[in-house]
Design a protein around this motif. Sequence first.
Motif, PDB file in Angstrom:
ATOM      1  N   LEU A 167       1.405 -48.913 -36.890  1.00  0.00           N
ATOM      2  CA  LEU A 167       0.904 -47.506 -37.381  1.00  0.00           C
ATOM      3  C   LEU A 167      -1.078 -48.075 -37.997  1.00  0.00           C
ATOM      4  CD1 LEU A 167       1.396 -44.668 -38.305  1.00  0.00           C
ATOM      5  CD2 LEU A 167       1.224 -45.367 -41.289  1.00  0.00           C
ATOM      6  N   VAL A 168      -1.280 -47.341 -36.891  1.00  0.00           N
ATOM      7  CA  VAL A 168      -2.844 -47.282 -37.139  1.00  0.00           C
ATOM      8  C   VAL A 168      -4.143 -46.574 -38.121  1.00  0.00           C
ATOM      9  CG1 VAL A 168      -5.323 -48.009 -36.095  1.00  0.00           C
ATOM     10  CG2 VAL A 168      -3.095 -48.565 -34.609  1.00  0.00           C
ATOM     11  N   ALA A 169      -4.594 -46.485 -39.562  1.00  0.00           N
ATOM     12  CA  ALA A 169      -4.403 -45.346 -39.956  1.00  0.00           C
ATOM     13  C   ALA A 169      -6.454 -45.876 -40.652  1.00  0.00           C
ATOM     14  CB  ALA A 169      -3.709 -46.145 -41.736  1.00  0.00           C
ATOM     15  N   GLY A 170      -6.756 -45.195 -41.967  1.00  0.00           N
ATOM     16  CA  GLY A 170      -7.619 -44.804 -42.933  1.00  0.00           C
ATOM     17  C   GLY A 170      -7.554 -46.205 -43.455  1.00  0.00           C
ATOM     18  N   ASP A 171      -9.407 -45.990 -43.864  1.00  0.00           N
ATOM     19  CA  ASP A 171      -8.939 -46.426 -45.333  1.00  0.00           C
ATOM     20  C   ASP A 171      -8.603 -46.555 -47.023  1.00  0.00           C
ATOM     21  OD1 ASP A 171     -10.779 -48.711 -46.360  1.00  0.00           O
ATOM     22  OD2 ASP A 171     -12.650 -47.807 -47.502  1.00  0.00           O
ATOM     23  N   ASN A 172      -8.082 -47.916 -47.314  1.00  0.00           N
ATOM     24  CA  ASN A 172      -7.058 -47.399 -48.443  1.00  0.00           C
ATOM     25  C   ASN A 172      -6.339 -46.927 -48.480  1.00  0.00           C
ATOM     26  OD1 ASN A 172      -7.570 -47.851 -51.284  1.00  0.00           O
ATOM     27  ND2 ASN A 172      -7.790 -46.049 -51.941  1.00  0.00           N
ATOM     28  N   PHE A 173      -5.380 -47.300 -47.273  1.00  0.00           N
ATOM     29  CA  PHE A 173      -3.727 -47.417 -46.642  1.00  0.00           C
ATOM     30  C   PHE A 173      -2.688 -47.684 -48.030  1.00  0.00           C
ATOM     31  CE2 PHE A 173       0.276 -47.366 -45.078  1.00  0.00           C
ATOM     32  CZ  PHE A 173       0.112 -46.169 -44.979  1.00  0.00           C
ATOM     33  N   GLY A 174      -1.980 -46.807 -48.550  1.00  0.00           N
ATOM     34  CA  GLY A 174      -0.723 -47.199 -49.890  1.00  0.00           C
ATOM     35  C   GLY A 174      -1.470 -47.494 -50.589  1.00  0.00           C
ATOM     36  N   CYS A 175      -2.741 -45.684 -51.494  1.00  0.00           N
ATOM     37  CA  CYS A 175      -3.067 -45.778 -52.946  1.00  0.00           C
ATOM     38  C   CYS A 175      -2.145 -45.361 -53.626  1.00  0.00           C
ATOM     39  CB  CYS A 175      -4.348 -45.528 -52.693  1.00  0.00           C
ATOM     40  SG  CYS A 175      -5.284 -43.927 -51.968  1.00  0.00           S
ATOM     41  N   GLY A 176      -3.140 -44.839 -54.945  1.00  0.00           N
ATOM     42  CA  GLY A 176      -1.320 -44.433 -55.480  1.00  0.00           C
ATOM     43  C   GLY A 176      -0.705 -45.329 -56.434  1.00  0.00           C
ATOM     44  N   SER A 177       0.262 -44.760 -56.877  1.00  0.00           N
ATOM     45  CA  SER A 177       1.963 -45.532 -57.305  1.00  0.00           C
ATOM     46  C   SER A 177       2.171 -46.758 -56.466  1.00  0.00           C
ATOM     47  CB  SER A 177       2.787 -44.616 -57.771  1.00  0.00           C
ATOM     48  OG  SER A 177       3.683 -44.366 -56.679  1.00  0.00           O
ATOM     49  N   SER A 178       2.764 -47.201 -57.578  1.00  0.00           N
ATOM     50  CA  SER A 178       3.498 -49.043 -57.347  1.00  0.00           C
ATOM     51  C   SER A 178       4.878 -48.907 -56.041  1.00  0.00           C
ATOM     52  CB  SER A 178       2.893 -49.731 -57.993  1.00  0.00           C
ATOM     53  OG  SER A 178       4.129 -49.499 -59.103  1.00  0.00           O
ATOM     54  N   ARG A 179       5.127 -47.681 -55.658  1.00  0.00           N
ATOM     55  CA  ARG A 179       6.432 -47.708 -55.639  1.00  0.00           C
ATOM     56  C   ARG A 179       6.849 -48.613 -54.301  1.00  0.00           C
ATOM     57  NH1 ARG A 179       5.936 -41.117 -54.520  1.00  0.00           N
ATOM     58  NH2 ARG A 179       4.818 -41.409 -56.830  1.00  0.00           N
ATOM     59  N   GLU A 180       8.165 -49.339 -54.953  1.00  0.00           N
ATOM     60  CA  GLU A 180       8.190 -49.870 -53.853  1.00  0.00           C
ATOM     61  C   GLU A 180       9.119 -49.026 -52.486  1.00  0.00           C
ATOM     62  OE1 GLU A 180       9.931 -54.982 -52.868  1.00  0.00           O
ATOM     63  OE2 GLU A 180       9.654 -53.565 -54.909  1.00  0.00           O
ATOM     64  N   HIS A 181       9.716 -48.174 -52.983  1.00  0.00           N
ATOM     65  CA  HIS A 181       9.797 -47.321 -51.851  1.00  0.00           C
ATOM     66  C   HIS A 181       9.376 -46.733 -50.647  1.00  0.00           C
ATOM     67  CE1 HIS A 181      12.214 -46.645 -55.228  1.00  0.00           C
ATOM     68  NE2 HIS A 181      13.486 -46.192 -54.476  1.00  0.00           N
ATOM     69  N   ALA A 182       7.948 -46.715 -50.508  1.00  0.00           N
ATOM     70  CA  ALA A 182       6.965 -46.560 -49.593  1.00  0.00           C
ATOM     71  C   ALA A 182       7.450 -47.991 -48.659  1.00  0.00           C
ATOM     72  CB  ALA A 182       5.143 -46.626 -50.050  1.00  0.00           C
ATOM     73  N   PRO A 183       6.485 -49.251 -48.975  1.00  0.00           N
ATOM     74  CA  PRO A 183       7.095 -49.773 -47.444  1.00  0.00           C
ATOM     75  C   PRO A 183       8.899 -49.504 -47.136  1.00  0.00           C
ATOM     76  CG  PRO A 183       6.560 -51.271 -49.842  1.00  0.00           C
ATOM     77  CD  PRO A 183       6.751 -50.058 -49.621  1.00  0.00           C
ATOM     78  N   TRP A 184       9.658 -49.421 -48.028  1.00  0.00           N
ATOM     79  CA  TRP A 184      10.811 -49.342 -47.272  1.00  0.00           C
ATOM     80  C   TRP A 184      11.011 -48.363 -46.493  1.00  0.00           C
ATOM     81  CZ3 TRP A 184      14.366 -49.326 -52.437  1.00  0.00           C
ATOM     82  CH2 TRP A 184      13.920 -50.526 -53.169  1.00  0.00           C
ATOM     83  N   ALA A 185      10.541 -47.531 -46.726  1.00  0.00           N
ATOM     84  CA  ALA A 185      10.525 -45.753 -45.802  1.00  0.00           C
ATOM     85  C   ALA A 185       9.591 -46.480 -44.252  1.00  0.00           C
ATOM     86  CB  ALA A 185       9.253 -44.901 -46.515  1.00  0.00           C
ATOM     87  N   ILE A 186       8.511 -46.958 -44.422  1.00  0.00           N
ATOM     88  CA  ILE A 186       7.806 -47.263 -43.261  1.00  0.00           C
ATOM     89  C   ILE A 186       8.996 -48.326 -42.464  1.00  0.00           C
ATOM     90  CG2 ILE A 186       5.825 -48.680 -42.593  1.00  0.00           C
ATOM     91  CD1 ILE A 186       4.391 -47.384 -45.409  1.00  0.00           C
ATOM     92  N   LYS A 187       9.165 -49.498 -43.250  1.00  0.00           N
ATOM     93  CA  LYS A 187      10.103 -50.290 -42.466  1.00  0.00           C
ATOM     94  C   LYS A 187      10.978 -49.715 -41.791  1.00  0.00           C
ATOM     95  CE  LYS A 187      11.884 -54.859 -41.292  1.00  0.00           C
ATOM     96  NZ  LYS A 187      11.801 -55.408 -41.708  1.00  0.00           N
ATOM     97  N   ASP A 188      12.417 -48.779 -42.300  1.00  0.00           N
ATOM     98  CA  ASP A 188      12.789 -47.780 -42.114  1.00  0.00           C
ATOM     99  C   ASP A 188      13.317 -47.372 -40.971  1.00  0.00           C
ATOM    100  OD1 ASP A 188      16.203 -47.571 -42.806  1.00  0.00           O
ATOM    101  OD2 ASP A 188      15.944 -45.543 -42.619  1.00  0.00           O
ATOM    102  N   PHE A 189      11.894 -46.410 -40.902  1.00  0.00           N
ATOM    103  CA  PHE A 189      12.032 -45.692 -39.882  1.00  0.00           C
ATOM    104  C   PHE A 189      11.226 -46.489 -38.646  1.00  0.00           C
ATOM    105  CE2 PHE A 189       8.525 -43.841 -36.683  1.00  0.00           C
ATOM    106  CZ  PHE A 189       8.828 -42.489 -37.088  1.00  0.00           C
TER     107      PHE A 189
END
Length: 201
Positions: free
Chosen positions: A71-93
Amino acid sequence: MEKFEKLTGIAAPMPLVNIDTDMIIPKQFLKTIKRSGLGVNLFDEMRYDRQGNENPDFVLNQPAYRDAEILVAGDNFGCGSSREHAPWAIKDFGIRCVIAPSFADIFYNNCFKNGILPIALPQEQVDVLMKDAEKGANARMTVDLEAQTVTTSDGESFAFEVDSFKKHCLMEGLDDIGLTLEKASAIDSFEATIGAERPWV
């Protein structure tokens, strides 16, 4: 955790800045403690309409990018709350590498712990990669962790920096549990000694 050494795959362009963790995986999907099954809800609010139908304009719904691994994205990717579910969802996709000009610190570190390689590059280099990603499924990028390079489908290469310890863990497929298990014999020896010295414990 799966080892990450060298990846050649489809890169999906997402030229948005400040993509936060609630955009990555909305709060209603945080009830689970399983790392699997969240990929279907990755970018849920952009990916589906209110009836649950796919938005055909969203990049990951387009045929060329359904199997994207980068995934090629813009600046400040993954900001906001510290939920580990975010990388879980990315990896699961199926995405194993995210490239952006910068990342939120907690998200950045969580990626390494979940087998995802986050690469921070200068904006002008990300712009080149973004244009390459826009070519679709026939344009495959190569990410070489050992050499620390990202190479476009046209052969243009960019070097990236990565912490040596994090690099070692990714290349060996070691998460926090894996690192601990590397010391299993020492832990067993310690427990045996303590058990003999302090049988009441």
